[in-house]
Write an enzyme that holds these catalytic residues in place. Structure first.
Site, PDB file in Angstrom:
ATOM      1  N   ASP A  68       0.884  -1.160   0.000  1.00  9.89           N
ATOM      2  CA  ASP A  68       0.000   0.000   0.000  1.00  9.89           C
ATOM      3  C   ASP A  68       0.915   1.201   0.000  1.00  9.89           C
ATOM      4  O   ASP A  68       1.944   1.217   0.679  1.00  9.89           O
ATOM      5  CB  ASP A  68      -0.948   0.002   1.202  1.00  9.89           C
ATOM      6  N   ASP A 151       2.454  10.496 -10.018  1.00 10.44           N
ATOM      7  CA  ASP A 151       3.783  10.658 -10.626  1.00 10.44           C
ATOM      8  C   ASP A 151       3.958  11.971 -11.400  1.00 10.44           C
ATOM      9  O   ASP A 151       5.031  12.570 -11.353  1.00 10.44           O
ATOM     10  CB  ASP A 151       4.112   9.472 -11.534  1.00 10.44           C
TER      11      ASP A 151
END
Length: 194
Positions: A68, A151
């Protein structure tokens, strides 16, 4: 050695295989016949990764690991953290999550953040956890076409590009997931020689 990576995320699966494939055959949930959504009901990254790995171990009896990951922004008291994937709602839209984050940071000069990954490995019933952290800052706007999740807005310290502007090899060598996976790989290498 065969290991199941307990994730339905194709991007994560690709990253994990790039990092570990030389030493291990990484099976997906589909490879083991697991098609249900894995539970993620804990308040911490460590709790969620353990819950997912334990679900696979209990129901499929195969050594596995789950991760996670959360983006933690200092000016937002660690948000989105454990809620990173569903920050803007249950639809889990990367675009919506980034837009909400940028909106909340608008005008704030403190853009420090960190990505944190927790991996739980269950190997023959034994539980081990590994963590990886990369610090950086949140860009003013998304940039780059590679990667996934946050990202396009995360610039790791020491670089002037977002993760989404980097090649996978460069990103994997410094990323939070890459670091957690390197710790996992080192443990497995040691385990295999015992």
């Amino acid at each position: 050695m065969k290991l199941c990576f307990a994730s339905n995320n194709e991007h994560k699966l690709t990253e994990v295989r790039q990092i570990l494939a030389a030493q291990y055959e990484i099976l997906s949930l589909q490879d083991i016949g697991c098609h249900e959504e894995l539970p993620e009901e804990q308040e911490t990254l460590e709790g969620n990764s353990h819950q997912k790995a334990n679900h696979v171990w209990q129901h499929y009896n195969i050594s596995c690991f789950a991760d996670d990951t959360g983006l933690e922004v200092m000016a937002l008291n660690g948000e989105p953290g454990v809620y990173s994937a569903r920050y803007a709602g249950a639809q889990r839209s990367n675009h919506d999550n980034m837009q909400l984050l940028l909106q909340k940071l608008e005008g704030n000069p403190d853009r420090r953040a960190q990505f944190r990954t927790s991996i739980t490995l269950i190997l023959d019933g034994q539980v081990n956890q590994f963590n990886g952290i990369v610090t950086g800052t949140i860009a003013q706007a998304p940039s780059g076409e590679k990667g996934f999740g946050y990202d396009p807005i995360f610039i790791p310290d020491g670089f002037n590009q977002t993760f989404a502007q980097m090649g996978s090899e460069q990103k994997n060598s410094i990323s939070h997931r890459g670091r957690a996976l390197q710790a996992l790989a080192a443990f497995l290498k040691n385990y295999n020689t015992q």
